[in-house]
Design a protein around this motif. Structure first.
Motif, short mmCIF file in Angstrom:
data_model
loop_
_atom_site.label_atom_id
_atom_site.label_comp_id
_atom_site.label_asym_id
_atom_site.label_seq_id
_atom_site.Cartn_x
_atom_site.Cartn_y
_atom_site.Cartn_z
N HIS A 84 0.81 -1.22 0.00
CA HIS A 84 0.00 0.00 0.00
C HIS A 84 0.84 1.27 0.00
O HIS A 84 0.32 2.34 -0.28
CB HIS A 84 -0.94 0.02 1.21
N GLY A 85 2.09 1.21 0.36
CA GLY A 85 2.92 2.40 0.41
C GLY A 85 2.73 3.21 1.68
O GLY A 85 3.30 4.26 1.84
N HIS A 86 1.89 2.75 2.58
CA HIS A 86 1.69 3.40 3.87
C HIS A 86 1.40 2.32 4.89
O HIS A 86 0.98 1.24 4.56
CB HIS A 86 0.53 4.40 3.81
N GLY A 87 1.68 2.62 6.11
CA GLY A 87 1.46 1.62 7.15
C GLY A 87 2.47 0.50 7.06
O GLY A 87 3.25 0.40 6.10
N ARG A 88 2.49 -0.32 8.05
CA ARG A 88 3.32 -1.51 8.07
C ARG A 88 2.49 -2.62 8.69
O ARG A 88 1.67 -2.37 9.57
CB ARG A 88 4.56 -1.32 8.94
N THR A 89 2.69 -3.83 8.24
CA THR A 89 1.96 -4.96 8.78
C THR A 89 2.94 -5.98 9.33
O THR A 89 3.98 -6.24 8.74
CB THR A 89 1.09 -5.63 7.68
N TYR A 90 2.57 -6.53 10.47
CA TYR A 90 3.34 -7.58 11.13
C TYR A 90 2.37 -8.69 11.49
O TYR A 90 1.16 -8.47 11.58
CB TYR A 90 3.98 -7.04 12.42
N HIS A 91 2.90 -9.87 11.69
CA HIS A 91 2.03 -10.94 12.15
C HIS A 91 2.76 -11.83 13.14
O HIS A 91 3.99 -11.80 13.24
CB HIS A 91 1.46 -11.76 10.99
N VAL A 92 1.97 -12.58 13.87
CA VAL A 92 2.50 -13.58 14.79
C VAL A 92 1.91 -14.91 14.37
O VAL A 92 0.69 -15.05 14.24
CB VAL A 92 2.10 -13.27 16.26
N ASP A 93 2.77 -15.87 14.15
CA ASP A 93 2.34 -17.22 13.80
C ASP A 93 2.61 -18.15 14.97
O ASP A 93 3.56 -17.96 15.72
CB ASP A 93 3.11 -17.75 12.59
N ASP A 94 1.77 -19.15 15.09
CA ASP A 94 2.02 -20.24 16.03
C ASP A 94 3.08 -21.12 15.35
O ASP A 94 2.83 -21.65 14.27
CB ASP A 94 0.73 -21.02 16.29
#
Length: 184
Positions: A84-94
């Motif tokens: 998107h060019g804005h924001g950042r996304t992170y995730h947590v996986d099991d």
């Protein structure tokens, strides 16, 4: 890779999981974090959802997010590329099941997209009829696009865009009176 979209009945455990994970986010982001909101369908009591907790962090200083990357990683949050060019996304996986448990979306405090997301889910929590209509959209999207995440997301986004003005008006006139959804 095909991902089957899974909708499950609402779990009362989601609120506690969101609070626990939001605390991890706050520790990792420290003073640069303005607020952490539990958003997404798991934040709406009674709504079926993909069983992944969505959190939205508003940053006082978005540039500080880069410096916090290692602290986020130490708390289990793995950075994902954002198209998107804005924001950042992170995730947590099991790590055992390899299933995603948490998605963290980071924005500058006051970013219009962040405000819209917070407003939409505040609106759905305050209007059970709208929440029920959104759940129907999600179920229909799942029925038509069970293994096509992009099409499923587009179907949901179209519905959200249709009610965005109403949700934003509700949020902007009532945000000071609504229960605080910020998680410590």
């Amino acid at each position: 890779m095909t991902i089957l979209i899974e909708l499950v009945p609402h779990s009362p455990l989601w609120a506690a999981a969101a609070a626990r994970d939001a605390a991890r986010v706050r520790r990792a982001l420290a003073a640069s974090c303005h607020a952490v909101h539990h958003v997404g369908s798991t934040s709406v009591p009674g709504m079926a959802a993909v069983p992944v907790i969505d959190l939205l962090a508003e940053m006082r200083d978005f540039a500080a997010l880069h410096a916090a990357r290692l602290r986020l990683l130490a708390h289990g949050f793995i950075e994902q590329p954002s198209g998107h060019g804005h924001g950042r996304t992170y995730h947590v996986d099991d790590f055992v099941t390899r299933r995603r448990q948490v998605e963290l979306h980071c924005y500058d405090a006051g970013h219009p997209e962040a405000e819209l997301v917070v407003a939409v889910f505040a609106y759905l929590r305050a209007h059970p009829d709208a929440a029920q209509a959104y759940e129907v959209v999600k179920r229909e999207g799942r029925r038509h696009y069970a293994a096509d995440l992009d099409s499923y997301e587009r179907a949901k986004r179209a519905w959200i865009e249709g009610m965005a003005r109403q949700a934003l008006a509700h949020w902007r006139t009532r945000r000071d009176d609504l229960p605080v959804r910020e998680l410590a």
